[in-house]
Design an enzyme around this catalytic site. Structure first.
Site: not given
Ligand code: FRU
Length: 578
Positions: A159, A161-162, A186, A218-219, A279-280, A331
């Protein structure tokens, strides 16, 4: 078997199966098993069955807990196989991939009504996973997916994502990403790392930042510390990410080998909050105040911090309560200057214009302390008007002061269900941001990066393929239909009077994996537009106005490639990849 004989057998086999009957597996109860892993192999290959729930696996090396993760071990059938990198565990713990040591997996089996046979009577030792579970020195990553794009970045397996921590240095674009190495949904957030010299061809390097005592990873973002402000060395890569454990906190890691390996900062976590959604982190160098600036999403606003040394941060201000869309959690923020104006990018989920995830932005001024927004409070500016453009942030240190961004090309409404298995989700093509004015207001323009344009032949051919670019000269109202022999189609329409572009994917192919998928997306074009650039790559369609006034990013899953383009009210030219 003597040790020597065993070794020879293993060398010949190259891959060794571990079966339930083998002495390696111990079933301790109907929810608990332990598996001893034979020495000297690089990988343990683990069969996964996606429709089940996660089992919890703790890995020990010589009695020490060295790793924990969730994985849906196959009960009835194997959907795909994921690798546990035993070599990396030995290297991390003992300094060498080949170091001796006993590796044992302690597996807590999830039994519930949702887990098919696990809810029933099937004994652990009869689970399908044991027959497929193998130790090996190789993991076969040959592509098995018809929907895997050819000129977009995808994870080799698992998988994604970001996009995270992206930077450019010494001719190389570095892309980290939210990776699950143990499944194609995820889970187990880890930073995977890929590199490219042309933003088209990507090479997966490794998983580089892994879960620790403070949580999964996380991101976040990276900066190139040219002047050694943090003390890790000139040109060190300093990275901030969110540790997602009991709470969300911000942690630092740094790299002195151009982002190939990272050392976590011993004094983590660096920033904490009582608010659960925190976060992020995204960091830039602010030239005027000669400080680092961090933007961080906290629930539904942004916190702004500053620092001289990337270690000690001062809270400066917060932004956002009164602006933009608040129909979801804020985010992945980003902040940058273009043509004398400051912009904050902000990703929101849900709350996007077509449901689920989307990227909004704010225009204004920033003095190193406070962002002053000049937007009309009732208007939300979206960076892209498709349904699959999320978590978009920029590369640090891009050449010539460019702002180059990459989106994650999916939507949280259905990202876990799209019809692929070996991997899930791609990034959109790289885009360069700029500005334009419309009716006295400033907007961000979005254009495919020059590196991406260079990947296409300058000579048009007549043939629509599953990986090409279609340029359309519009003559007022136009309709562009992409179809295949099965009658599946995507309809792109430009309304010259309304100044609006739409894309209809309701009959685009496989759409039934989510009720949220079959939609028509619509974008304002901020005046009349003349030329569209449509990028097709197996399972995605990205549409841009050639002058940068709109972008629309959508994924599609035709059962056969679209092989015909019909244009009314315009003329199409098709450019193949070089
Ligand atoms: C955005 C998010 C971020 C987080 C990450 C977790 O898509 O939800 O806020 O850090 O993905 O995978």
């Amino acid at each position: 078997m003597t040790t020597n004989k065993k070794l020879i057998t293993m060398l010949f086999a190259g891959m060794m199966a571990l079966s339930a009957n083998a002495q390696e597996l111990k079933v301790l109860s109907d929810t608990h098993a332990m598996l001893r892993i034979p020495a000297n192999y690089k990988y343990l290959l683990m069969p996964v069955e996606e429709s089940h729930e996660n089992d919890y696996i703790r890995v020990s090396l010589d009695n020490k807990l060295v790793k924990e993760f969730n994985c849906k071990l196959a009960i009835n059938k194997t959907d795909y196989t994921v690798p546990l990198d035993l070599g990396r565990i030995r290297k991390n713990e003992k300094g060498s991939e080949n170091a001796a040591g006993e590796i044992v997996l302690d597996i807590t089996i999830h039994r519930s009504a949702n887990n098919g046979n696990r809810g029933g009577q099937l004994s652990i030792k009869d689970f399908a996973c044991w027959n497929g579970m193998k130790v090996s020195n190789t993991f076969d990553t040959t592509n098995r997916e018809k929907y895997r794009p050819v000129y977009h970045h995808t994870p080799t397996w698992g998988w994604m994502n970001d996009p995270n921590g992206m930077f450019y240095k010494d001719g190389v674009w570095h892309l980290y990403f939210q990776h699950n190495p143990y499944g194609s949904q995820w889970e187990n957030m880890t930073w995977g790392h890929s590199t490219s010299t042309d933003l088209i061809n990507w090479k997966f390097e490794d998983d580089v930042i892994e879960r620790d005592a403070f949580g999964t990873i996380f991101s976040g973002s990276s900066v190139v510390d040219h002047h050694n402000t943090a003390g890790f060395g000139k040109g060190a890569i300093v990275t901030y990410y969110t540790s997602a454990g009991q709470a969300q906190t911000q942690s630092m890691a740094y790299s002195t080998d151009n982002g190939n390996t990272f050392t976590k900062y011993p004094a983590n976590p660096v920033l904490t909050s009582e608010i659960p959604d925190f976060r992020d982190p995204n960091i830039i160098w602010h030239e005027k105040s000669q400080k680092w600036v961090m933007v961080l999403a906290e629930k539904s606003h942004i916190n702004i911090y500053s620092s001289k040394d990337l270690k000690n941060w001062t809270f400066e201000s917060r932004f956002g309560e009164e602006y933009g869309s608040h129909d979801g959690v804020w985010e992945c923020p980003d902040i940058f200057e273009i043509n004398g104006k400051w912009f904050i990018l902000l990703n929101i989920n849900p709350g996007g214009p077509f449901g689920g995830s989307a990227t909004q932005y704010f225009v204004g001024d920033f003095d190193g302390h406070k962002f002053t927004c000049e937007d009309d409070k009732t208007e939300t500016k979206w960076l892209d008007y498709g349904k699959d453009h999320y978590a978009t942030v920029s590369f640090n240190n891009a050449p010539d002061g460019r702002i180059v961004v990459l989106p994650w090309m999916s939507n949280w409404q259905y990202a876990n269900e799209v019809p692929t298995m070996q991997y899930r989700s791609a990034n959109g093509i790289a885009r360069d941001l700029g500005t334009f004015n419309y009716k006295g207001e400033t907007y961000l323009s979005v254009k495919p990066s020059p590196e991406v344009m260079k990947a296409f032949s300058p000579k048009a051919t007549g043939r629509l393929t599953d990986a090409c670019r279609v340029d359309v000269q519009l003559r007022g109202n136009s309709t562009i239909t992409l179809t295949n022999d099965k009658g599946e189609q995507v309809v792109i329409a430009y309304d010259n009077k309304k100044e609006e572009l739409s894309m209809d994917r309701t009959k685009s192919g496989i759409t039934d994996f989510s009720a949220e998928f079959p939609v028509v997306t619509k974008s304002p074009t901020y005046g009349k537009i003349k030329t569209l650039q449509i990028f097709i790559d197996k399972s995605s369609i990205e549409i841009f106005d050639a002058e940068g006034k709109m972008g629309m990013t959508n994924i599609v899953f035709p059962t056969e490639a679209y092989n015909k383009v019909v244009v009314k009210g315009g003329k199409a030219k098709i450019y193949p990849l070089k």
